[in-house]
Write a protein that holds these residues in place. Structure first.
Motif, short mmCIF file in Angstrom:
data_model
loop_
_atom_site.label_atom_id
_atom_site.label_comp_id
_atom_site.label_asym_id
_atom_site.label_seq_id
_atom_site.Cartn_x
_atom_site.Cartn_y
_atom_site.Cartn_z
N PRO B 111 -3.80 62.56 -21.41
CA PRO B 111 -3.28 61.58 -20.44
C PRO B 111 -2.07 60.86 -21.03
CG PRO B 111 -5.18 60.69 -21.58
CD PRO B 111 -5.04 62.12 -22.05
N VAL B 112 -1.19 60.43 -20.16
CA VAL B 112 -0.01 59.71 -20.63
C VAL B 112 -0.38 58.27 -20.96
CG1 VAL B 112 0.76 58.95 -18.34
CG2 VAL B 112 2.43 59.28 -20.16
N ALA B 113 -1.47 57.81 -20.38
CA ALA B 113 -1.93 56.45 -20.67
C ALA B 113 -3.44 56.38 -20.52
CB ALA B 113 -1.26 55.44 -19.74
N VAL B 114 -4.04 55.50 -21.28
CA VAL B 114 -5.48 55.30 -21.20
C VAL B 114 -5.77 53.82 -20.99
CG1 VAL B 114 -7.67 55.45 -22.44
CG2 VAL B 114 -5.98 57.27 -22.67
N LEU B 115 -6.60 53.56 -20.02
CA LEU B 115 -7.01 52.18 -19.72
C LEU B 115 -8.47 52.04 -20.01
CD1 LEU B 115 -4.40 52.01 -17.90
CD2 LEU B 115 -5.81 50.53 -16.50
N LYS B 130 -3.37 58.19 -29.35
CA LYS B 130 -1.91 58.15 -29.52
C LYS B 130 -1.40 59.44 -30.13
CE LYS B 130 -0.47 53.66 -29.09
NZ LYS B 130 0.34 52.53 -29.55
N ARG B 131 -2.15 59.93 -31.10
CA ARG B 131 -1.71 61.17 -31.75
C ARG B 131 -1.70 62.32 -30.76
NH1 ARG B 131 -3.55 61.55 -37.76
NH2 ARG B 131 -5.59 61.30 -36.80
N SER B 132 -2.57 62.23 -29.78
CA SER B 132 -2.63 63.34 -28.83
C SER B 132 -1.67 63.12 -27.66
CB SER B 132 -4.05 63.50 -28.30
OG SER B 132 -4.36 62.44 -27.44
N GLY B 133 -0.80 62.16 -27.80
CA GLY B 133 0.28 62.05 -26.83
C GLY B 133 0.18 60.92 -25.83
N ALA B 134 -0.87 60.12 -25.91
CA ALA B 134 -0.96 58.98 -25.00
C ALA B 134 0.13 57.99 -25.37
CB ALA B 134 -2.33 58.33 -25.08
N ARG B 135 0.98 57.67 -24.42
CA ARG B 135 2.08 56.77 -24.72
C ARG B 135 1.69 55.31 -24.52
NH1 ARG B 135 7.25 59.59 -24.45
NH2 ARG B 135 8.23 57.84 -23.41
N ALA B 136 0.58 55.08 -23.90
CA ALA B 136 0.11 53.71 -23.73
C ALA B 136 -1.41 53.68 -23.78
CB ALA B 136 0.60 53.13 -22.42
N VAL B 137 -1.94 52.82 -24.57
CA VAL B 137 -3.39 52.59 -24.58
C VAL B 137 -3.57 51.11 -24.31
CG1 VAL B 137 -5.52 52.71 -25.89
CG2 VAL B 137 -3.75 54.44 -26.24
N GLU B 146 -6.50 47.01 -32.60
CA GLU B 146 -5.32 47.40 -33.38
C GLU B 146 -4.59 48.57 -32.72
OE1 GLU B 146 -4.35 45.92 -36.18
OE2 GLU B 146 -2.62 47.25 -36.40
N GLY B 147 -3.32 48.38 -32.46
CA GLY B 147 -2.50 49.49 -31.97
C GLY B 147 -2.46 49.63 -30.46
N VAL B 298 4.70 53.10 -21.08
CA VAL B 298 4.96 54.54 -21.06
C VAL B 298 6.44 54.81 -21.28
CG1 VAL B 298 5.04 56.57 -19.57
CG2 VAL B 298 2.97 55.18 -19.66
N ARG B 299 7.26 54.01 -20.65
CA ARG B 299 8.71 54.22 -20.78
C ARG B 299 9.22 53.83 -22.15
NH1 ARG B 299 9.60 53.80 -14.82
NH2 ARG B 299 11.85 54.11 -14.89
N ASN B 300 8.51 52.93 -22.79
CA ASN B 300 8.99 52.44 -24.07
C ASN B 300 7.83 52.39 -25.06
OD1 ASN B 300 10.25 51.24 -26.15
ND2 ASN B 300 10.78 49.35 -25.08
N PRO B 301 7.40 53.56 -25.49
CA PRO B 301 6.18 53.64 -26.29
C PRO B 301 6.33 53.02 -27.67
CG PRO B 301 7.13 55.82 -25.90
CD PRO B 301 8.08 54.84 -25.32
N GLY B 302 7.56 52.82 -28.10
CA GLY B 302 7.74 52.27 -29.43
C GLY B 302 7.44 50.78 -29.51
#
Lengths: 321, 321
Positions: B111-115, B130-137, B146-147, B298-302
């Motif tokens: 998923p791109v995000a997890v809620l 996050k490692r598997s590509g979720a850009r937002a948790v 944390e994170g 999602v747009r700004n995962p950093g």
DNA sequence: TTGAAAGCGCTACCAC
DNA sequence: GTGGTAGCGCTTTCAA
């Protein structure tokens, strides 16, 4: 991943899937598992199901209105049971999509089975889903849909029980609450119809009573109550029953002397009201049963669609009727 | 599909995605659309996201216990808002999975995000996702992880409001209902703690009262009531409040004279009780707000994880306190 | 304006 | 036992 373990991608696949057709040496297995742990490796479901040509995903639409404890429990059981059979249950949040629009959105995920509560699925939708690889389409609703398995939740039976009960208790001018809230028609219409059927051929009358879930709406209805000349009401469910009963009592009407009240769903709250609320206890199918139906259908997709009546309705007589 | 339209697969892709970088002639477009309709073509989400390297799927765990109208509404709004932003909301039925077990199961879907509502996510789980590509948790719960972004739903504030209110009204020996049902600790514990905090430094006492959602349990508690010597109770929520209030009244205790009762969630039923139930009104974040947070992330995962306090708690004083 | 082809991550078949 | 490799359906780059 394969690089870190110093083996090929194929070997990784064998190890992680415990492929029985191939024997891998212990040291290699260990290396692979270690590498997987170290990298936090998680298989890619999309790639897997793309390759396999099918998934183990069972899709349901996410409910679009508050669901009671009854349905929540059912859903929990179902997920548990399907989980045991190694399916993944996923609820798709398809707000605002209807008919085959929704069906297409679900089909994009290529679920192996689709479970559709309510009555939002047309035969076209079933076709779309089947063509896109769904091996089982099951509806849980008032009526069967061409091509799909059906668990008939016959809400008419609920209304019928209530109507028959009130008639037995000597009531003849019977009101039936019909919620004004959206999304409830598919339950309320058959419940009303069931009351009508129960009283058909008798001298009793049936009056539909639109009611919004707000105090003001209930007060308005109660104010007109004497004019309506009703001596009983089936209040759709226990929550509407509580709302209406309170309004009637505030209006000086006695329950059950002046007006009998019966709800449905057998919620805890009915037991706590005074007078204790009579209700129609509803028995949903067990999650396990449904899970087994799904599994059977998936394993044998050619079989003719099954249709089961699965909704038990029995009156719980307390004090309000 | 491409064959039927007499064009290449690429052209099909262009047409169906309205790719703006490429101009396709009208006749071709028509042919493609017709072929798609005729074949009942539905794109394959897995293949698409595999190729694209990301999806638009926002994943949440499916709730494992009955949720009230408040949360249902919130969920509906959220799905609507995310839908508008072109995300697909999916609730994953992961019963019985915990911690990073669950996180791995979710990560498989990329998923791109997890809620994540509640408190079932550990820092390790966040890493996996996050490692598997979720850009937002994003967690919605009592504490930040944390994170991950956090929407702090500080249930202490609910308890605090109730405690402060009861103290203001002159109550000094205060009971706090703690449901015995599973899955509710993450709400009930902070609510209890909030009452403690509100009364800290005063001469008031706080007593935890375990209570199951059954008449018998409530009757047992009510029977011990005089011995407990309490003059007020915060009943966890309106439903437990109704259960307990009924038991107290059956025991001959007067509400609020002998014992003040306050619930939480501001359900309709509280307004219908007599005496009308005081309650703590809870304000959840709007679905739109959360959807925007997700989209931003999602747009700004950093960006650094945001933490917001989002739970409004305000006392609605009626007659029971 | 359209087509050919590479490659996303994975599994299954075949060769070594 | 293990590795090479084709190909699932799709998008996208490059070439025609």
């Amino acid at each position: 991943m394969a690089r870190l373990a110093g083996v090929s991608r194929a070997t990784v696949s064998y190890v992680l899937n415990n492929t029985s057709a191939v024997r891998i040496s212990e040291p290699t297995r260990r290396r692979v598992h270690e590498a997987a742990k170290e990298l936090g490796y998680v298989p890619h479901a999309a790639a897997r199901s793309l390759r396999a040509g099918h998934s183990r995903m069972v899709l349901m639409p996410a409910p679009s209105f508050p669901v009671g404890p009854l349905y929540s429990q059912f859903l929990g059981d179902l997920q548990m049971a399907l989980g045991r059979l190694d399916y993944t249950v996923v609820q798709h949040g398809s707000v605002g999509l209807h008919g085959d629009e929704a069906a297409r959105a679900w089909a994009e995920l290529r679920p192996v089975a689709v479970l559709m509560p309510g009555s939002g699925l047309c035969p076209k939708g079933v076709t779309v889903l089947k063509r896109s690889g769904a091996r089982a389409v099951v509806t849980l609703g008032p009526e069967a849909v061409e091509g799909a398995h059906a668990l008939l939740m016959d809400h008419e039976a609920v209304g019928y029980s209530a109507g028959a009960h009130l008639h037995e208790r000597g009531r003849r001018r019977i009101g039936v609450v019909v919620p004004e809230e959206d999304g409830l028609e598919s339950f309320s219409a058959p419940r009303l119809e069931g009351v009508r059927r129960a009283l058909h051929g008798t001298d009793a009358t049936v009056t539909a009573l639109p009611l919004a879930y707000e105090e003001k709406s209930a007060a308005g209805l109660a104010a007109r109550w004497r004019a309506l000349g009703l001596d009983a009401v089936f209040a759709y469910n226990d929550e509407y029953a509580m709302l209406l009963m309170r309004a009637l009592q505030d209006e000086g009407l006695r329950v059950p002397t002046d007006t009998a009240v019966i709800g449905a769903d057998d919620l805890m709250l009915g037991r706590l009201l005074r007078p204790r609320l009579s209700t129609v206890h509803i028995e949903l199918p067990s999650g396990r049963e449904l899970a087994e139906l799904v599994d059977r259908a998936v394993r044998n997709p050619g079989a003719a669609p099954e249709t089961h009546k699965v909704l038990g309705a029995s009156v719980v007589h307390r004090e309000s009727s």
